[in-house]
Design a protein around this motif. Sequence first.
Motif, PDB file in Angstrom:
ATOM      1  N   GLN A 259       0.831  -1.209   0.000  1.00  0.00           N
ATOM      2  CA  GLN A 259       0.000   0.000   0.000  1.00  0.00           C
ATOM      3  C   GLN A 259       0.867   1.261   0.000  1.00  0.00           C
ATOM      4  O   GLN A 259       0.469   2.291  -0.543  1.00  0.00           O
ATOM      5  N   ARG A 260       2.049   1.186   0.603  1.00  0.00           N
ATOM      6  CA  ARG A 260       2.982   2.316   0.487  1.00  0.00           C
ATOM      7  C   ARG A 260       3.355   2.537  -0.978  1.00  0.00           C
ATOM      8  O   ARG A 260       3.426   3.676  -1.458  1.00  0.00           O
ATOM      9  N   THR A 261       3.597   1.435  -1.680  1.00  0.00           N
ATOM     10  CA  THR A 261       3.936   1.542  -3.102  1.00  0.00           C
ATOM     11  C   THR A 261       2.764   2.133  -3.892  1.00  0.00           C
ATOM     12  O   THR A 261       2.949   3.015  -4.738  1.00  0.00           O
ATOM     13  N   ALA A 262       1.557   1.641  -3.578  1.00  0.00           N
ATOM     14  CA  ALA A 262       0.372   2.147  -4.288  1.00  0.00           C
ATOM     15  C   ALA A 262       0.185   3.645  -4.034  1.00  0.00           C
ATOM     16  O   ALA A 262      -0.160   4.412  -4.944  1.00  0.00           O
ATOM     17  N   LEU A 263       0.453   4.054  -2.795  1.00  0.00           N
ATOM     18  CA  LEU A 263       0.332   5.479  -2.450  1.00  0.00           C
ATOM     19  C   LEU A 263       1.390   6.293  -3.207  1.00  0.00           C
ATOM     20  O   LEU A 263       1.089   7.350  -3.774  1.00  0.00           O
ATOM     21  N   ALA A 264       2.614   5.784  -3.223  1.00  0.00           N
ATOM     22  CA  ALA A 264       3.687   6.480  -3.946  1.00  0.00           C
ATOM     23  C   ALA A 264       3.370   6.561  -5.433  1.00  0.00           C
ATOM     24  O   ALA A 264       3.606   7.593  -6.073  1.00  0.00           O
ATOM     25  N   ARG A 265       2.808   5.495  -5.975  1.00  0.00           N
ATOM     26  CA  ARG A 265       2.461   5.489  -7.401  1.00  0.00           C
ATOM     27  C   ARG A 265       1.406   6.552  -7.688  1.00  0.00           C
ATOM     28  O   ARG A 265       1.484   7.273  -8.681  1.00  0.00           O
ATOM     29  N   ALA A 266       0.421   6.651  -6.793  1.00  0.00           N
ATOM     30  CA  ALA A 266      -0.628   7.663  -6.992  1.00  0.00           C
ATOM     31  C   ALA A 266      -0.051   9.075  -6.844  1.00  0.00           C
ATOM     32  O   ALA A 266      -0.357   9.970  -7.631  1.00  0.00           O
ATOM     33  N   LEU A 267       0.813   9.275  -5.841  1.00  0.00           N
ATOM     34  CA  LEU A 267       1.372  10.608  -5.586  1.00  0.00           C
ATOM     35  C   LEU A 267       2.329  11.055  -6.683  1.00  0.00           C
ATOM     36  O   LEU A 267       2.446  12.255  -6.963  1.00  0.00           O
ATOM     37  N   ALA A 268       3.035  10.100  -7.279  1.00  0.00           N
ATOM     38  CA  ALA A 268       4.082  10.443  -8.245  1.00  0.00           C
ATOM     39  C   ALA A 268       3.525  11.235  -9.424  1.00  0.00           C
ATOM     40  O   ALA A 268       4.215  12.066 -10.005  1.00  0.00           O
ATOM     41  N   ASN A 269       2.258  10.979  -9.763  1.00  0.00           N
ATOM     42  CA  ASN A 269       1.652  11.697 -10.884  1.00  0.00           C
ATOM     43  C   ASN A 269       1.214  13.105 -10.510  1.00  0.00           C
ATOM     44  O   ASN A 269       0.663  13.817 -11.343  1.00  0.00           O
ATOM     45  N   ASP A 270       1.432  13.483  -9.247  1.00  0.00           N
ATOM     46  CA  ASP A 270       1.018  14.786  -8.740  1.00  0.00           C
ATOM     47  C   ASP A 270      -0.434  15.100  -9.101  1.00  0.00           C
ATOM     48  O   ASP A 270      -0.730  16.105  -9.754  1.00  0.00           O
ATOM     49  N   PRO A 271      -1.354  14.219  -8.662  1.00  0.00           N
ATOM     50  CA  PRO A 271      -2.765  14.420  -9.013  1.00  0.00           C
ATOM     51  C   PRO A 271      -3.351  15.631  -8.290  1.00  0.00           C
ATOM     52  O   PRO A 271      -2.828  16.055  -7.252  1.00  0.00           O
ATOM     53  N   LYS A 272      -4.450  16.154  -8.848  1.00  0.00           N
ATOM     54  CA  LYS A 272      -5.156  17.246  -8.174  1.00  0.00           C
ATOM     55  C   LYS A 272      -5.857  16.727  -6.932  1.00  0.00           C
ATOM     56  O   LYS A 272      -6.071  17.464  -5.974  1.00  0.00           O
ATOM     57  N   ILE A 273      -6.267  15.480  -6.988  1.00  0.00           N
ATOM     58  CA  ILE A 273      -6.971  14.903  -5.849  1.00  0.00           C
ATOM     59  C   ILE A 273      -6.610  13.422  -5.720  1.00  0.00           C
ATOM     60  O   ILE A 273      -6.425  12.735  -6.723  1.00  0.00           O
ATOM     61  N   LEU A 274      -6.472  12.990  -4.468  1.00  0.00           N
ATOM     62  CA  LEU A 274      -6.215  11.577  -4.180  1.00  0.00           C
ATOM     63  C   LEU A 274      -7.538  10.925  -3.811  1.00  0.00           C
ATOM     64  O   LEU A 274      -8.271  11.434  -2.951  1.00  0.00           O
ATOM     65  N   LEU A 275      -7.842   9.807  -4.436  1.00  0.00           N
ATOM     66  CA  LEU A 275      -9.062   9.055  -4.155  1.00  0.00           C
ATOM     67  C   LEU A 275      -8.652   7.730  -3.537  1.00  0.00           C
ATOM     68  O   LEU A 275      -7.920   6.962  -4.161  1.00  0.00           O
TER      69      LEU A 275
END
Length: 284
Positions: free
Chosen positions: A143-159
């Motif tokens: 889940q740390r990896t999944a979070l890092a993967r989501a954050l790496a794209n610098d999204p406007k919002i995290l879901l």
Amino acid sequence: MSRLVLDEVSRTFPGVRGGPPTRALEPTSLAVADNDFICLLGPSGCGKSTLLRIVAGLDRPTTGRVTLDGAPVTAPGADRGMVFQSYTLFPWLTVEQNIRFGLREQGLSTAEQTRIAAHYIARVGLEGFERHYPKMLSGGMQQRTALARALANDPKILLLDEPFGALDNQTRSLMQELLLGIWESDRKTVLFVTHDIDEAIFMANRVAVMTARPGRIKRELVIDLPQRASSRAHGPRQRTGPASGARRSGPPNGTSARPRSSTAGAPAAGAAVEAEVAGPSSNS
Ligand code: ADP
Ligand code: MG
């Protein structure tokens, strides 16, 4: 300014083999502003995942519409970073390759991919595991990896859809504090689905309480600063017995200085949210 706006979004799934259709989500409206941390709280089956999937662009609403910074959401996009409960890493890619995946899709140079991936690997505490494959990792590390993967794209919002629901208590509280630390320091905007009242109060600045199926948001509660401070100083109240009282807080980002207690929490906020969850559905 509201970044994400849900305007009377509903979803009815067609019946299977002549059966009746399933009304999963009643018309629901919600506005998420910059730097909000909103928890969608409701019992299993009330349509939380349905709502989040619509926001992610993975499903379309039957009625209503979703906009992000004014633009209609009709498909998945890098502006929304998604983390699911079950592990959704690509099993044939390493931790680092998983995190680089979206960056490569965006056409970033290899050097940029490496730099950004290294930053988020450090951010979630996975240094030394860059070359590990998902099956070599614990649930929390996945889940740390999944979070890092989501954050790496610098999204406007995290879901996030019950992202820590499958983790043991100790790992869950570490992950909650990791996410809170990132939210506070990076000023992220978060929409977080949970069925856990304590988790909602611990994490959110606003809790949107949903009714049982077919779900809709029946009440939004602001968790004010003293309540959040109290909850975050003590950690979420635990329902799992005395062993949890011995946990250490281990804050990777210093969100909590004191050891968590198994009895404390934010009593006032807890009572208010519990009353909403348990009570008859009010306003419409
Ligand atoms: P939650 O995430 O709150 O547990 P869900 O959004 O997963 O709830 O589901 C809400 C309701 O919609 C449930 O009754 C579920 O069975 C139904 N549902 C979800 N997805 C589908 C689908 N693709 N087809 C038919 N019914 C669905
Ligand atoms: Mg769900």
